[in-house]
Design a protein around this motif. Structure first.
Motif, PDB file in Angstrom:
ATOM      1  N   ALA A 174       0.847  -1.187   0.000  1.00 31.52           N
ATOM      2  CA  ALA A 174       0.000   0.000   0.000  1.00 31.52           C
ATOM      3  C   ALA A 174       0.883   1.238   0.000  1.00 31.52           C
ATOM      4  O   ALA A 174       1.866   1.316   0.731  1.00 31.52           O
ATOM      5  CB  ALA A 174      -0.919  -0.013   1.215  1.00 31.52           C
ATOM      6  N   LEU A 175       0.537   2.223  -0.827  1.00 32.09           N
ATOM      7  CA  LEU A 175       1.392   3.392  -1.005  1.00 32.09           C
ATOM      8  C   LEU A 175       0.857   4.629  -0.293  1.00 32.09           C
ATOM      9  O   LEU A 175       1.603   5.571  -0.045  1.00 32.09           O
ATOM     10  CB  LEU A 175       1.572   3.690  -2.500  1.00 32.09           C
ATOM     11  CG  LEU A 175       2.105   2.519  -3.337  1.00 32.09           C
ATOM     12  CD1 LEU A 175       2.269   2.942  -4.797  1.00 32.09           C
ATOM     13  CD2 LEU A 175       3.417   1.987  -2.774  1.00 32.09           C
ATOM     14  N   GLY A 176      -0.421   4.644   0.024  1.00 40.25           N
ATOM     15  CA  GLY A 176      -0.992   5.763   0.755  1.00 40.25           C
ATOM     16  C   GLY A 176      -0.714   5.625   2.245  1.00 40.25           C
ATOM     17  O   GLY A 176      -0.536   4.521   2.762  1.00 40.25           O
ATOM     18  N   SER A 177      -0.652   6.772   2.939  1.00 39.52           N
ATOM     19  CA  SER A 177      -0.375   6.734   4.370  1.00 39.52           C
ATOM     20  C   SER A 177      -0.795   8.047   5.008  1.00 39.52           C
ATOM     21  O   SER A 177      -0.687   9.113   4.386  1.00 39.52           O
ATOM     22  CB  SER A 177       1.124   6.517   4.610  1.00 39.52           C
ATOM     23  OG  SER A 177       1.451   6.636   5.983  1.00 39.52           O
ATOM     24  N   GLU A 222       8.607  14.371   4.931  1.00 45.20           N
ATOM     25  CA  GLU A 222       8.978  15.773   5.033  1.00 45.20           C
ATOM     26  C   GLU A 222      10.273  16.021   4.265  1.00 45.20           C
ATOM     27  O   GLU A 222      11.125  15.135   4.148  1.00 45.20           O
ATOM     28  CB  GLU A 222       9.171  16.160   6.503  1.00 45.20           C
ATOM     29  CG  GLU A 222       7.920  15.995   7.349  1.00 45.20           C
ATOM     30  CD  GLU A 222       8.177  16.303   8.811  1.00 45.20           C
ATOM     31  OE1 GLU A 222       9.256  16.863   9.119  1.00 45.20           O
ATOM     32  OE2 GLU A 222       7.316  15.984   9.644  1.00 45.20           O
ATOM     33  N   ALA A 223      10.398  17.209   3.754  1.00 41.17           N
ATOM     34  CA  ALA A 223      11.576  17.568   2.965  1.00 41.17           C
ATOM     35  C   ALA A 223      12.855  17.353   3.761  1.00 41.17           C
ATOM     36  O   ALA A 223      12.972  17.816   4.903  1.00 41.17           O
ATOM     37  CB  ALA A 223      11.478  19.024   2.519  1.00 41.17           C
ATOM     38  N   GLY A 224      13.773  16.612   3.163  1.00 39.93           N
ATOM     39  CA  GLY A 224      15.068  16.373   3.775  1.00 39.93           C
ATOM     40  C   GLY A 224      15.083  15.304   4.843  1.00 39.93           C
ATOM     41  O   GLY A 224      16.141  15.003   5.413  1.00 39.93           O
ATOM     42  N   SER A 275       0.388   7.819  -8.086  1.00 37.30           N
ATOM     43  CA  SER A 275       0.704   9.207  -8.421  1.00 37.30           C
ATOM     44  C   SER A 275       0.919  10.059  -7.173  1.00 37.30           C
ATOM     45  O   SER A 275       1.803  10.937  -7.152  1.00 37.30           O
ATOM     46  CB  SER A 275      -0.408   9.811  -9.286  1.00 37.30           C
ATOM     47  OG  SER A 275      -1.663   9.758  -8.626  1.00 37.30           O
ATOM     48  N   SER A 276       0.151   9.794  -6.123  1.00 41.16           N
ATOM     49  CA  SER A 276       0.312  10.558  -4.886  1.00 41.16           C
ATOM     50  C   SER A 276       1.663  10.286  -4.238  1.00 41.16           C
ATOM     51  O   SER A 276       2.300  11.204  -3.703  1.00 41.16           O
ATOM     52  CB  SER A 276      -0.808  10.219  -3.903  1.00 41.16           C
ATOM     53  OG  SER A 276      -2.056  10.675  -4.380  1.00 41.16           O
ATOM     54  N   LEU A 277       2.102   9.019  -4.299  1.00 39.84           N
ATOM     55  CA  LEU A 277       3.418   8.693  -3.725  1.00 39.84           C
ATOM     56  C   LEU A 277       4.525   9.407  -4.478  1.00 39.84           C
ATOM     57  O   LEU A 277       5.457   9.946  -3.865  1.00 39.84           O
ATOM     58  CB  LEU A 277       3.655   7.184  -3.748  1.00 39.84           C
ATOM     59  CG  LEU A 277       5.032   6.780  -3.205  1.00 39.84           C
ATOM     60  CD1 LEU A 277       5.073   6.912  -1.685  1.00 39.84           C
ATOM     61  CD2 LEU A 277       5.402   5.358  -3.627  1.00 39.84           C
ATOM     62  N   VAL A 278       4.441   9.402  -5.803  1.00 41.22           N
ATOM     63  CA  VAL A 278       5.470  10.073  -6.603  1.00 41.22           C
ATOM     64  C   VAL A 278       5.561  11.542  -6.223  1.00 41.22           C
ATOM     65  O   VAL A 278       6.655  12.079  -5.989  1.00 41.22           O
ATOM     66  CB  VAL A 278       5.182   9.904  -8.102  1.00 41.22           C
ATOM     67  CG1 VAL A 278       6.131  10.773  -8.922  1.00 41.22           C
ATOM     68  CG2 VAL A 278       5.331   8.438  -8.511  1.00 41.22           C
ATOM     69  N   LYS A 279       4.413  12.216  -6.125  1.00 41.77           N
ATOM     70  CA  LYS A 279       4.421  13.638  -5.763  1.00 41.77           C
ATOM     71  C   LYS A 279       4.962  13.839  -4.354  1.00 41.77           C
ATOM     72  O   LYS A 279       5.766  14.761  -4.103  1.00 41.77           O
ATOM     73  CB  LYS A 279       3.017  14.223  -5.867  1.00 41.77           C
ATOM     74  CG  LYS A 279       2.989  15.740  -5.588  1.00 41.77           C
ATOM     75  CD  LYS A 279       1.600  16.308  -5.705  1.00 41.77           C
ATOM     76  CE  LYS A 279       1.632  17.839  -5.591  1.00 41.77           C
ATOM     77  NZ  LYS A 279       2.313  18.307  -4.370  1.00 41.77           N
ATOM     78  N   GLU A 280       4.512  12.999  -3.434  1.00 44.89           N
ATOM     79  CA  GLU A 280       4.965  13.112  -2.046  1.00 44.89           C
ATOM     80  C   GLU A 280       6.482  13.009  -1.940  1.00 44.89           C
ATOM     81  O   GLU A 280       7.135  13.823  -1.263  1.00 44.89           O
ATOM     82  CB  GLU A 280       4.310  12.014  -1.198  1.00 44.89           C
ATOM     83  CG  GLU A 280       4.790  11.987   0.247  1.00 44.89           C
ATOM     84  CD  GLU A 280       4.321  10.728   0.980  1.00 44.89           C
ATOM     85  OE1 GLU A 280       4.733  10.560   2.148  1.00 44.89           O
ATOM     86  OE2 GLU A 280       3.566   9.926   0.391  1.00 44.89           O
TER      87      GLU A 280
END
Length: 271
Positions: A173-176, A181-183, A206-211
């Protein structure tokens, strides 16, 4: 069968460990150990595999099981990693004796195990520490790979900033509710998913890629066209028939994802 028991001193997260050497060897030099350990008063049973003839310390890889629980498939993945030159530990996220034979039981076990993210992290970190302390392991070189439920677990550990060199999710599962967070994301991440996986729809992909892009994470994602959930597990077809579940083994996807994983490990552990 000769059994030797070793007690390790208690460590953070209430980790107490007893190792039991398994009788058979997968190859002439491979050793397997059934590992009983406790986390916050609860007992878990894992499985360590390594080549005791190999010289020097080597990287360690954690294997996180499917939602069924710590089963033979998870142990087989640990053995494959040991044959490839790593020490692998197939951990237990549910607790000793919790192995589901029906999807309803698997759902209940998973729900209990993931009700608290602090609990999930504690169980993962206890296993990570156990692996890092093994005589054969270079504790500074640790990766984690997970299948289905386990794929979600390892991705969440990456989101939480756990110190890992690499993380691999197979049909996880890829959603969470946890967002990277950045870095903060440290490991290189490989995600292998099925293009026809009804349990991991395209919006999760697609949401995981953006995240991960927003977090500046190093993500490689492979989507196999026409491939369904549980594609790495040869037992998936039998389960699909028995419980009318939309899952299926795919030999080529399993082979390609495994080869990609080994290339990743060779790269990140090359220093």
């Amino acid at each position: 069968m000769n059994r030797h028991r070793h007690a390790l001193a208690a460590a953070p997260l209430s980790l107490a460990v007893a190792l039991t050497l398994a009788s058979g060897q997968v190859t002439a030099d491979m050793q397997t150990e059934t590992v009983e350990y406790t986390v916050n008063g609860k007992t878990f049973t894992g499985y360590m595999a390594y080549d005791d003839e190999a010289e020097g310390k080597r990287p360690g890889v954690l294997v996180v099981h499917e939602w069924w629980g710590h089963n033979e498939f998870a142990r087989e993945q640990a053995e494959k990693l040991a044959a490839a030159g790593y020490t692998a530990f197939a951990l237990d996220m549910y607790g000793s004796g919790k192995l589901a034979e029906h999807p309803e039981d698997a759902q209940a076990f998973m729900k209990e195990a993931t009700k608290d993210i602090d609990q999930v992290k504690a169980r993962f970190m206890a296993a990570k520490e156990l692996l890092a302390q093994h005589d054969s392991v270079d504790g500074s070189k640790i990766a984690a790979q997970g299948y289905c439920f386990g794929g979600a677990v390892v991705l969440n550990m990456a989101r939480l900033g756990v110190d890992l060199d690499a993380v691999v999710s197979y049909h996880g599962a890829l959603g969470s509710p946890i967002k990277a967070e950045a870095g903060k994301v440290q490991p290189r991440i490989h995600v292998y998913t099925g293009g026809a996986d009804k349990m991991v729809p395209s919006d999760q992909v697609s949401s995981l890629v953006k995240e991960m892009q927003d977090a500046g994470a190093d993500l490689t994602l492979v989507s196999f066209p026409g491939v369904m959930h549980s594609f790495t597990n040869p037992g998936a077809d039998k389960v699909a028939e028995e419980f009318n579940m939309p899952i299926a083994y795919d030999e080529q996807a399993a082979k390609r994802s495994w080869e990609g994983t080994l290339r990743l490990y060779e790269d990140v552990f090359s220093d």
